[in-house]
Design a protein around this motif. Structure first.
Motif, PDB file in Angstrom:
ATOM      1  N   MET B 193       0.952  -1.259   0.070  1.00 15.46           N
ATOM      2  CA  MET B 193      -0.141  -0.104  -0.105  1.00 15.46           C
ATOM      3  C   MET B 193       0.923   1.254   0.018  1.00 15.46           C
ATOM      4  SD  MET B 193      -3.011  -0.854   2.565  1.00 15.46           S
ATOM      5  CE  MET B 193      -4.050  -2.365   2.513  1.00 15.46           C
ATOM      6  N   LEU B 194       1.904   1.238   0.917  1.00 14.18           N
ATOM      7  CA  LEU B 194       2.786   2.492   0.975  1.00 14.18           C
ATOM      8  C   LEU B 194       3.448   2.841  -0.259  1.00 14.18           C
ATOM      9  CD1 LEU B 194       4.491   2.168   4.370  1.00 14.18           C
ATOM     10  CD2 LEU B 194       2.612   3.444   3.838  1.00 14.18           C
ATOM     11  N   VAL B 195       3.935   1.670  -1.098  1.00 12.48           N
ATOM     12  CA  VAL B 195       4.753   1.859  -2.184  1.00 12.48           C
ATOM     13  C   VAL B 195       3.896   2.179  -3.255  1.00 12.48           C
ATOM     14  CG1 VAL B 195       6.175   0.525  -3.981  1.00 12.48           C
ATOM     15  CG2 VAL B 195       6.524   0.053  -1.497  1.00 12.48           C
ATOM     16  N   GLY B 196       2.500   1.617  -3.540  1.00  9.54           N
ATOM     17  CA  GLY B 196       1.541   1.907  -4.388  1.00  9.54           C
ATOM     18  C   GLY B 196       1.288   3.451  -4.531  1.00  9.54           C
ATOM     19  N   GLY B 197       1.010   3.771  -3.049  1.00  7.07           N
ATOM     20  CA  GLY B 197       0.724   5.329  -2.902  1.00  7.07           C
ATOM     21  C   GLY B 197       1.820   6.060  -3.466  1.00  7.07           C
ATOM     22  N   TRP B 198       3.071   5.621  -3.017  1.00  3.40           N
ATOM     23  CA  TRP B 198       4.143   6.744  -3.349  1.00  3.40           C
ATOM     24  C   TRP B 198       4.287   6.887  -4.802  1.00  3.40           C
ATOM     25  CZ3 TRP B 198       8.965   5.863  -5.933  1.00  3.40           C
ATOM     26  CH2 TRP B 198       9.944   6.928  -5.574  1.00  3.40           C
ATOM     27  N   ILE B 199       4.334   5.752  -5.472  1.00  2.00           N
ATOM     28  CA  ILE B 199       4.237   5.654  -7.145  1.00  2.00           C
ATOM     29  C   ILE B 199       3.310   6.541  -7.678  1.00  2.00           C
ATOM     30  CG2 ILE B 199       4.013   3.897  -9.221  1.00  2.00           C
ATOM     31  CD1 ILE B 199       5.571   1.666  -7.206  1.00  2.00           C
ATOM     32  N   ASN B 229      14.938   6.166  -1.302  1.00  2.50           N
ATOM     33  CA  ASN B 229      15.749   5.080  -0.364  1.00  2.50           C
ATOM     34  C   ASN B 229      15.018   4.571   0.611  1.00  2.50           C
ATOM     35  OD1 ASN B 229      18.159   6.052  -1.841  1.00  2.50           O
ATOM     36  ND2 ASN B 229      18.409   7.646  -0.407  1.00  2.50           N
ATOM     37  N   ASP B 230      14.098   5.148   1.131  1.00  2.00           N
ATOM     38  CA  ASP B 230      13.302   4.563   2.137  1.00  2.00           C
ATOM     39  C   ASP B 230      12.391   3.755   1.580  1.00  2.00           C
ATOM     40  OD1 ASP B 230      14.592   6.151   3.795  1.00  2.00           O
ATOM     41  OD2 ASP B 230      13.164   7.692   3.857  1.00  2.00           O
ATOM     42  N   VAL B 231      11.809   3.873   0.298  1.00  9.19           N
ATOM     43  CA  VAL B 231      10.832   2.817  -0.372  1.00  9.19           C
ATOM     44  C   VAL B 231      11.695   1.759  -0.598  1.00  9.19           C
ATOM     45  CG1 VAL B 231       9.928   2.720  -2.506  1.00  9.19           C
ATOM     46  CG2 VAL B 231       9.464   4.910  -1.598  1.00  9.19           C
ATOM     47  N   MET B 232      12.912   1.743  -1.186  1.00 10.68           N
ATOM     48  CA  MET B 232      13.569   0.412  -1.456  1.00 10.68           C
ATOM     49  C   MET B 232      13.939  -0.254   0.052  1.00 10.68           C
ATOM     50  SD  MET B 232      13.936   0.721  -4.479  1.00 10.68           S
ATOM     51  CE  MET B 232      15.235  -0.255  -5.114  1.00 10.68           C
ATOM     52  N   GLU B 233      14.180   0.279   1.038  1.00 11.57           N
ATOM     53  CA  GLU B 233      14.346  -0.272   2.331  1.00 11.57           C
ATOM     54  C   GLU B 233      13.194  -0.808   2.908  1.00 11.57           C
ATOM     55  OE1 GLU B 233      16.938  -1.169   4.226  1.00 11.57           O
ATOM     56  OE2 GLU B 233      18.260  -0.193   2.622  1.00 11.57           O
ATOM     57  N   VAL B 234      11.928  -0.328   2.532  1.00  8.31           N
ATOM     58  CA  VAL B 234      10.638  -0.951   3.167  1.00  8.31           C
ATOM     59  C   VAL B 234      10.231  -1.921   2.307  1.00  8.31           C
ATOM     60  CG1 VAL B 234       8.152  -0.625   2.931  1.00  8.31           C
ATOM     61  CG2 VAL B 234       9.735   1.317   3.988  1.00  8.31           C
ATOM     62  N   LYS B 249      12.888  -4.422  -8.407  1.00  6.11           N
ATOM     63  CA  LYS B 249      13.826  -4.632  -9.609  1.00  6.11           C
ATOM     64  C   LYS B 249      13.667  -3.254 -10.493  1.00  6.11           C
ATOM     65  CE  LYS B 249      14.567  -9.499  -9.630  1.00  6.11           C
ATOM     66  NZ  LYS B 249      13.329 -10.539 -10.191  1.00  6.11           N
ATOM     67  N   ASP B 250      12.322  -2.932 -10.731  1.00  4.96           N
ATOM     68  CA  ASP B 250      11.856  -1.695 -11.621  1.00  4.96           C
ATOM     69  C   ASP B 250      12.302  -0.654 -11.038  1.00  4.96           C
ATOM     70  OD1 ASP B 250      10.842  -3.594 -13.079  1.00  4.96           O
ATOM     71  OD2 ASP B 250       8.738  -3.107 -12.793  1.00  4.96           O
ATOM     72  N   LEU B 251      12.197  -0.416  -9.679  1.00  5.68           N
ATOM     73  CA  LEU B 251      12.783   0.917  -8.892  1.00  5.68           C
ATOM     74  C   LEU B 251      14.030   1.225  -8.997  1.00  5.68           C
ATOM     75  CD1 LEU B 251      10.343   1.093  -5.986  1.00  5.68           C
ATOM     76  CD2 LEU B 251      10.257   2.675  -8.029  1.00  5.68           C
ATOM     77  N   LYS B 252      14.983  -0.076  -9.137  1.00  8.96           N
ATOM     78  CA  LYS B 252      16.298   0.157  -9.435  1.00  8.96           C
ATOM     79  C   LYS B 252      16.786   1.035 -10.497  1.00  8.96           C
ATOM     80  CE  LYS B 252      18.089  -3.988  -6.876  1.00  8.96           C
ATOM     81  NZ  LYS B 252      19.064  -5.346  -7.259  1.00  8.96           N
ATOM     82  N   GLU B 253      15.749   1.025 -11.410  1.00  6.01           N
ATOM     83  CA  GLU B 253      16.044   1.630 -12.590  1.00  6.01           C
ATOM     84  C   GLU B 253      15.820   3.249 -12.212  1.00  6.01           C
ATOM     85  OE1 GLU B 253      14.785   2.212 -17.348  1.00  6.01           O
ATOM     86  OE2 GLU B 253      13.884   0.646 -15.938  1.00  6.01           O
ATOM     87  N   LEU B 254      15.001   3.309 -11.446  1.00  5.11           N
ATOM     88  CA  LEU B 254      14.738   4.822 -10.991  1.00  5.11           C
ATOM     89  C   LEU B 254      15.663   5.229  -9.857  1.00  5.11           C
ATOM     90  CD1 LEU B 254      12.404   6.662 -11.588  1.00  5.11           C
ATOM     91  CD2 LEU B 254      11.333   5.981  -9.367  1.00  5.11           C
TER      92      LEU B 254
END
Lengths: 142, 309
Positions: B193-199, B229-234, B249-254
């Motif tokens: 949910m957190l990641v979906g909201g952030w994206i 950075n925090d999104v990746m850690e979560v 994996k997709d966010l690594k590109e970001l």
């Protein structure tokens, strides 16, 4: 021996369940404490035993004012000590000398910080809520 | 004799309390996914006299939690830039029936939650009600629908012109959702949910910038360097689910593109305004980036967002 181990494990699980339940119960009670700030939608909780500290890493935005609400006290009635450190590990804020009040916090620029929460002694549940409001609105309410 | 027995009892009590304390520390640390040490990221600094983490604090066992900025916060900051509302950037509510698996549902509650926040901030009540309704529908499927009660819906309708109330209803509801999932140890759903909201929040900002490339919105986007950075850690610390693995994996590109956004940080002092219980932390962060970088961020986040909604 086997019996003692089983009893010990059982006792641990009961204690842990109780501690966790305490922690869960206290979180939602924090919401009114945060008002008129809006919660960031996250509920930070961690059970601390002796010699433990809880840390939250987050980004504070310069256009907002923040409030950190805690509804807990330690097992021996001590209030939570909140410290804020920047990414270089420098302490930029502490409520250690005045844990009796809430503090609102604002930042000159957007950056990452670490909020550190601990009890001076004893142990207990740390349940924090973080709220925010735009700076201009904050100026109006104060 | 009695004294000896008392001493033995005291010794036994002390020993047991220490044993229980030790056991508790280990077990709670395991159950909370705690980490014994955490390296903080360093950036350039021009600090004056300040305290650093004391050896006493360093010796303590740390339990680190990573936090992601709320979509409401993102929408409020977007509104402050003068950006106009446009409903074409939001996820279509008609897609709600296509989300069937629990991870898909959680992810899209986050996405719809960000859309709801966007409507709240801009006081778009009619759109807001639609998003509130789909979140409730999805919430029912994963056991959190009870939080979005008919009473809450009535309050939402009754406060249609009150931005503060709308935001408060939304943020309090999502705090309750977070609390419920935490209690049930559904950490992966929290992460989704957190990641979906952030994206979604970043996607909306980027879309608005594409149509109106102004500096304030670009800065808002560039500042997401910190949150990423925090999104990746979560995600990294969450229980493994394929949906999160793919997003990671997709966010690594970001992350690679956000590395082109350079940040320098300096701290001056903290002023305590005791009459207001306000601490003003005087710091400076300078961000440098090009429009080309923002374009790349926009392209990648669109690709990620369209692959999950």
């Amino acid at each position: 021996m086997k019996k003692i181990s089983l009893i010990t494990i059982f006792t641990f699980s009961v204690i842990i369940q109780n501690l966790k339940a305490q922690c869960d119960e206290r979180a939602s009670a924090c919401l009114p404490k945060l008002k008129p700030f809006n919660s960031n939608g996250q509920y930070y909780r961690v059970q601390l035993v002796d010699n433990e500290i809880g840390k939250i890493k987050l980004t504070f935005n310069s256009n907002l004012v923040y409030r950190i609400a805690s509804c807990n006290k330690s097992s021996d009635g001590k209030a939570l000590v909140i410290k804020i450190f920047d990414t270089n590990g420098k302490q930029v804020f502490s409520n250690e000398s005045d844990t009796g009040h809430f503090w609102d916090i604002q930042f000159g620029a957007t950056s990452q910080y670490v909020i550190q929460a601990s009890y001076p002694s004893g142990h207990g549940c740390v349940a924090l809520l973080i709220g925010y409001m735009p700076k201009d609105k904050y100026a109006q309410i104060k | 004799m009695n004294g000896n027995i008392k001493k033995m009892c005291n010794f036994a009590q002390n020993f047991m309390s220490k044993l229980i304390g030790l056991g508790l520390s280990v077990m709670i640390l395991i159950s909370c996914g705690g980490k014994t040490s955490q390296q903080l990221e360093g950036e350039n600094s021009t600090h004056e006299e300040t305290k650093t983490i004391s050896p006493r604090d360093k010796a303590k066992i740390e339990k680190m939690i990573y936090s992601i900025p709320s979509p409401v916060q993102a929408a409020l900051l977007l509104e402050k830039t003068g950006a106009r509302f446009d409903n074409k950037y939001m996820n279509d509510v008609s897609k709600v029936s296509s989300y069937q698996t629990t991870p898909q549902i959680a992810l899209n509650i986050g996405i719809y939650g960000a859309d709801l926040a966007y409507t709240n901030v801009y006081k778009k009540h009619v759109e807001g009600l639609k998003y509130f309704s789909v979140i409730q529908k999805l919430g029912d499927k994963i056991g959190i629908g009870y939080i979005f009660t008919p009473e809450l819906m009535r309050r939402f309708e009754a406060n249609q012109n009150n931005q503060d109330s709308l935001i408060s209803i939304t943020t309090d509801s999502f705090t309750e959702v977070h609390s419920h999932l935490k209690k049930n140890q559904q950490e992966e759903l929290i992460a989704l949910m957190l990641v979906g909201g952030w994206i979604e929040a970043l996607y909306i900002s980027c879309q608005i910038w594409e149509n109106n490339p102004n500096k304030a919105i670009a800065t808002l986007i560039a500042e997401q360097k910190f949150s990423l950075n925090d999104v990746m850690e979560v995600i990294r610390r969450s229980p493994k689910v394929p949906e999160l693995d793919k997003i990671y994996k997709d966010l690594k590109e970001l992350v690679a593109v956000f590395n082109q956004v350079k940040a320098t940080y300096s701290y001056e002092k903290t002023e305590l305004k005791k009459d207001r219980n306000l601490a003003v932390i005087e710091n400076q962060t300078k961000l440098s980036y090009s429009n080309e970088t923002i374009k790349k961020i926009s392209k990648i986040i669109s690709k990620i967002r369209n692959s999950i909604n």
